[in-house]
Design an enzyme around this catalytic site. Structure first.
Site, short mmCIF file in Angstrom:
data_model
loop_
_atom_site.label_atom_id
_atom_site.label_comp_id
_atom_site.label_asym_id
_atom_site.label_seq_id
_atom_site.Cartn_x
_atom_site.Cartn_y
_atom_site.Cartn_z
N GLU A 96 27.00 42.11 32.24
CA GLU A 96 26.72 40.77 31.70
C GLU A 96 26.53 39.75 32.80
O GLU A 96 27.18 39.81 33.84
CB GLU A 96 27.95 40.29 30.92
CG GLU A 96 28.12 40.91 29.60
CD GLU A 96 29.31 40.29 28.88
OE1 GLU A 96 29.82 40.95 27.99
OE2 GLU A 96 29.73 39.17 29.23
N CYS A 109 26.80 33.21 36.49
CA CYS A 109 28.03 34.00 36.67
C CYS A 109 27.64 35.47 36.58
O CYS A 109 27.04 35.89 35.60
CB CYS A 109 29.03 33.62 35.58
SG CYS A 109 30.51 34.64 35.62
N CYS A 116 36.31 47.37 34.29
CA CYS A 116 37.26 46.89 35.29
C CYS A 116 38.57 47.64 35.10
O CYS A 116 38.95 47.96 33.98
CB CYS A 116 37.50 45.39 35.11
SG CYS A 116 38.61 44.69 36.35
N CYS A 120 43.93 43.10 32.93
CA CYS A 120 44.54 41.81 32.56
C CYS A 120 44.66 41.73 31.03
O CYS A 120 43.72 42.08 30.31
CB CYS A 120 43.71 40.65 33.08
SG CYS A 120 43.54 40.68 34.87
N CYS A 123 41.92 39.90 28.73
CA CYS A 123 40.51 40.06 29.12
C CYS A 123 39.81 41.16 28.33
O CYS A 123 40.33 42.26 28.19
CB CYS A 123 40.46 40.38 30.61
SG CYS A 123 38.81 40.73 31.20
N CYS A 337 33.96 36.21 28.81
CA CYS A 337 33.51 37.27 29.69
C CYS A 337 33.80 38.64 29.08
O CYS A 337 34.91 38.91 28.66
CB CYS A 337 34.26 37.09 31.01
SG CYS A 337 34.29 38.49 32.05
#
Ligand code: SF4
Length: 345
Positions: A96, A109, A116, A120, A123, A337
């Site tokens: 993205e 961005c 990932c 977190c 997220c 995100c």
């Protein structure tokens, strides 16, 4: 380097590597400058490199991969013009990028990994874990593809999308060197921000290698206990050590750090916690970027109420900090995100 094609990924090469590659194809070195220029203009095929001899273009098409991303979907906010791109990689993965319009220019961005592994708690990007690192060319092409789509170069880049940049340091650093190279896109280092969740060796190396690029640290907590609850990286790189490294970073680079702080209802958004944060960051040259949490389905968190956000900001300002609240952009599209990509995995 990753991706399906066996061809040489020339957008991931530095200028000097490209020169050597061009020579290996039996061409003169100066042709590398032309290819480099075209690539950074965002062309999607060698055919478009019209000042190259046809035979050389054909040779390139056989041997080299331009790593041009395909746009899978594009969402445009009717409220503020934010554009959210989902790009498809050659191996079927998705990344993205988001283009945000500010009074001081357009900011894109970008992502550095497909997925990932930092985990977190708040997220959406880490659902499904880390699939793979992006190549330097795939990181760069997000900027080029968005610029091409806008019909002009983007003004600023923030490396804050999906992935932890310092978990893919080598490709990040190639990307930074290439986007900055005046023979190509020529973006000033000062127009770039890289955000880390707190990989300490990465911060130390970054201070040495890219002292002009702005560093942002995702802090999100006024103390170790809350950070530990929200961010598993705290087990490897504890809160106190992170602050110590931040202090050293400022001393070495003379640059202000941006601390990112997502405000989550009832977790880290009280005025007392704002006081605690003010005490914790004492002596560190910094800017605090407060981010109202963008709700992610199934995560069990909700956004801090607007009056709590205001109060939190006031407490920090009263303590002498520059604290801003990030304007909510793209609230009518999949703004947070990783949300767009999460729908695909
Ligand atoms: S917030 Fe950043 S570092 Fe944390 S899981 Fe999401 S993408 Fe990874």
């Amino acid at each position: 380097m990753n991706g399906k094609s066996d061809k040489t990924k020339i957008k991931s090469m530095t200028f000097e590597e490209l020169e050597a590659f061009v020579e290996s194809l039996g061409e003169k070195k100066f042709r590398a400058k032309q290819v480099f220029e075209w690539m950074h203009k965002g062309v999607r095929s060698f055919e478009e490199m019209t000042n190259l001899p046809k035979a050389f273009r054909e040779k390139l098409a056989e041997a080299a991969d331009l790593e041009a991303l395909e746009t899978e979907t594009l969402q445009v906010s009717k409220k503020d013009g934010t554009r959210k791109y989902l790009f498809r990689l050659p191996d079927g993965q998705f990344v993205e990028s988001v283009l945000m319009k500010y009074s001081y220019g357009n900011t894109v961005c970008i992502s550095t990994q497909a997925g990932c592994r930092m985990g977190c708690a708040f997220c959406a990007s880490c659902e499904g874990g880390l699939i793979r690192n992006l190549t330097a060319g795939e990181i760069l092409d997000q900027v080029l593809a968005v610029s091409r789509d806008m019909g002009r170069k983007v003004d600023h880049v923030v490396v804050m999308g999906v992935g932890e940049p310092f978990d893919n340091y080598e490709n990040l650093s190639r990307f930074l060197a290439n986007i900055h190279d005046p023979r190509g896109f020529g973006m000033s280092f000062r127009s770039i921000t890289v955000s880390t969740c707190g990989i300490l060796p990465g911060i130390e190396r970054f201070a040495d290698e890219f002292p002009q690029v702005t560093l942002a640290i995702s802090l999100h907590a006024p103390n170790a206990q809350i950070r530990g609850r929200l961010m598993p990286v705290d087990r490897t790189y504890p809160y106190e050590k992170l602050l110590e490294t931040a202090r050293k970073y400022v001393k070495k680079t003379n640059k202000r750090i941006t601390f990112e702080y997502i405000l989550i209802d009832g977790v880290n958004d009280s005025p007392q916690q704002a006081e605690e944060l003010a005490g914790t960051l004492k002596g560190i040259l910094c800017h605090i970027n407060l981010i109202p949490f963008n709700e992610v389905l199934g995560r069990g968190f909700s956004s801090a109420r607007p009056e709590r956000v205001r109060r939190f900001q006031e407490v920090l300002q009263k303590n002498g900090y520059e604290a801003t609240v990030r304007r909510e952009l793209g609230s009518d599209i999949d703004g947070a995100c990783g949300q767009l990509r999460a729908k695909k995995i």
